[in-house]
Motif scaffolding. Structure first.
Motif, PDB file in Angstrom:
ATOM      1  N   VAL A  89     -26.102  -1.436  -8.958  1.00 27.46           N
ATOM      2  CA  VAL A  89     -24.691  -1.810  -8.953  1.00 27.46           C
ATOM      3  C   VAL A  89     -24.454  -2.989  -9.896  1.00 27.46           C
ATOM      4  CG1 VAL A  89     -22.741  -2.482  -7.490  1.00 27.46           C
ATOM      5  CG2 VAL A  89     -24.609  -1.110  -6.523  1.00 27.46           C
TER       6      VAL A  89
ATOM      7  N   PRO B  49     -29.405   3.014  -5.555  1.00 28.62           N
ATOM      8  CA  PRO B  49     -28.191   2.558  -6.237  1.00 28.62           C
ATOM      9  C   PRO B  49     -28.451   1.290  -7.042  1.00 28.62           C
ATOM     10  CG  PRO B  49     -28.006   2.275  -3.842  1.00 28.62           C
ATOM     11  CD  PRO B  49     -29.311   2.938  -4.110  1.00 28.62           C
TER      12      PRO B  49
ATOM     13  N   ALA C  74     -23.476   0.537  -0.243  1.00 27.37           N
ATOM     14  CA  ALA C  74     -24.919   0.782  -0.315  1.00 27.37           C
ATOM     15  C   ALA C  74     -25.609   0.250   0.935  1.00 27.37           C
ATOM     16  CB  ALA C  74     -25.507   0.143  -1.569  1.00 27.37           C
TER      17      ALA C  74
ATOM     18  N   GLU D 221     -34.305   7.536  -8.804  1.00 24.97           N
ATOM     19  CA  GLU D 221     -32.937   7.562  -9.320  1.00 24.97           C
ATOM     20  C   GLU D 221     -31.892   7.687  -8.214  1.00 24.97           C
ATOM     21  OE1 GLU D 221     -32.406   9.958 -12.805  1.00 24.97           O
ATOM     22  OE2 GLU D 221     -34.230   9.157 -13.710  1.00 24.97           O
ATOM     23  N   ASP D 222     -32.337   7.803  -6.952  1.00 26.42           N
ATOM     24  CA  ASP D 222     -31.410   7.752  -5.823  1.00 26.42           C
ATOM     25  C   ASP D 222     -31.117   6.313  -5.406  1.00 26.42           C
ATOM     26  OD1 ASP D 222     -31.277  10.505  -5.726  1.00 26.42           O
ATOM     27  OD2 ASP D 222     -32.902  10.679  -4.255  1.00 26.42           O
TER      28      ASP D 222
ATOM     29  N   ASN E 245     -17.459  -5.166  -7.647  1.00 27.00           N
ATOM     30  CA  ASN E 245     -18.283  -4.138  -7.010  1.00 27.00           C
ATOM     31  C   ASN E 245     -19.038  -4.623  -5.775  1.00 27.00           C
ATOM     32  OD1 ASN E 245     -17.486  -2.263  -8.998  1.00 27.00           O
ATOM     33  ND2 ASN E 245     -19.041  -3.067 -10.366  1.00 27.00           N
TER      34      ASN E 245
ATOM     35  N   GLY F  88     -20.660   4.497  -9.011  1.00 29.91           N
ATOM     36  CA  GLY F  88     -21.531   4.441  -7.837  1.00 29.91           C
ATOM     37  C   GLY F  88     -20.905   3.657  -6.698  1.00 29.91           C
ATOM     38  N   PRO F  89     -21.701   3.374  -5.673  1.00 28.09           N
ATOM     39  CA  PRO F  89     -21.202   2.649  -4.508  1.00 28.09           C
ATOM     40  C   PRO F  89     -21.054   1.154  -4.781  1.00 28.09           C
ATOM     41  CG  PRO F  89     -23.544   2.985  -4.267  1.00 28.09           C
ATOM     42  CD  PRO F  89     -23.120   3.714  -5.526  1.00 28.09           C
TER      43      PRO F  89
ATOM     44  N   CYS G  93     -31.373  -1.508  -2.886  1.00 26.84           N
ATOM     45  CA  CYS G  93     -30.213  -1.498  -3.773  1.00 26.84           C
ATOM     46  C   CYS G  93     -30.452  -2.581  -4.815  1.00 26.84           C
ATOM     47  CB  CYS G  93     -28.932  -1.773  -2.992  1.00 26.84           C
ATOM     48  SG  CYS G  93     -27.453  -1.861  -4.032  1.00 26.84           S
TER      49      CYS G  93
ATOM     50  N   TYR H 118     -18.115   2.540 -14.073  1.00 20.15           N
ATOM     51  CA  TYR H 118     -19.114   2.643 -12.999  1.00 20.15           C
ATOM     52  C   TYR H 118     -18.608   3.581 -11.906  1.00 20.15           C
ATOM     53  CZ  TYR H 118     -22.051   1.351  -9.055  1.00 20.15           C
ATOM     54  OH  TYR H 118     -22.897   1.388  -7.972  1.00 20.15           O
TER      55      TYR H 118
ATOM     56  N   ARG I   2     -30.568  -0.726 -15.853  1.00 17.63           N
ATOM     57  CA  ARG I   2     -30.822   0.267 -14.789  1.00 17.63           C
ATOM     58  C   ARG I   2     -32.041   1.121 -15.120  1.00 17.63           C
ATOM     59  NH1 ARG I   2     -26.744   4.537 -15.309  1.00 17.63           N
ATOM     60  NH2 ARG I   2     -28.237   5.101 -16.907  1.00 17.63           N
TER      61      ARG I   2
END
Length: 163
Positions: free
Chosen positions: A98, A96, A127, A93-94, A107, A121-122, A52, A119, A74
């Motif tokens: 953050v 995460p 994550a 791209e999988d 976050n 995502g997790p 992550c 945002y 990113r």
């Protein structure tokens, strides 16, 4: 520095990679021979496959929780992961990525924060929970592994473990 770095990287199952969103700091870390590139190479050599990326310093006045700066960071990190051959191209791209700000707690536990409504995502905690899911039930029955670099006994405070 190198001794401490290797001490904490004996055989990790997963990793959190912190990169700064600050203009000069990020570019320096991503330059040829930069620390971020070196960490990605080290993670590849150690066989880390669960990762992550935390993009920190999002509260910097020059960044001000900018979605475009986050996206730029990113994308560059994902490209560097491909170049380091850390993961298969289809898996990069999988990972995460953050946007975080530890001063505000953005976050870390819940996402999105009030500063990053863009945002989707997790959170960092989510994550990390996904790491355990990816590893499977064997980790649930195992003790937590953490390296300990030093132990300090501080009067009036207690024992502080550093690792």
């Amino acid at each position: 520095f190198l001794e401490r770095l290797l001490w904490g990287h004996t055989k990790p199952d997963a990793a959190l990679l912190f990169v700064s969103a600050r203009l000069d700091a990020f570019e320096a870390g991503m330059a040829q021979g930069g620390s971020t590139r070196q960490y990605l190479e080290l993670l590849r050599v150690l066989g880390v496959r669960r990762l992550c990326v935390l993009v920190g310093c999002m509260d910097d006045p020059d960044i001000n929780f900018s979605e475009s700066r986050f996206s730029e960071v990113r994308d560059v990190v994902w490209d560097a992961m491909r170049q380091a051959q850390l993961l298969e191209d289809s898996q990069v791209e999988d990972v995460p990525v953050v946007p975080v700000c530890s001063n505000e707690g953005d976050n870390l536990v819940q996402a999105p924060s009030r500063h990053t409504p863009w945002y989707h995502g997790p959170s960092v905690l989510q994550a990390m929970d996904a790491f355990a899911d990816a590893v499977g039930p064997s980790l649930e029955d195992s003790p937590l592994r953490a390296t300990v670099q030093d132990v300090h006994r501080i009067a009036g405070v207690g024992t502080v473990v550093v690792g």
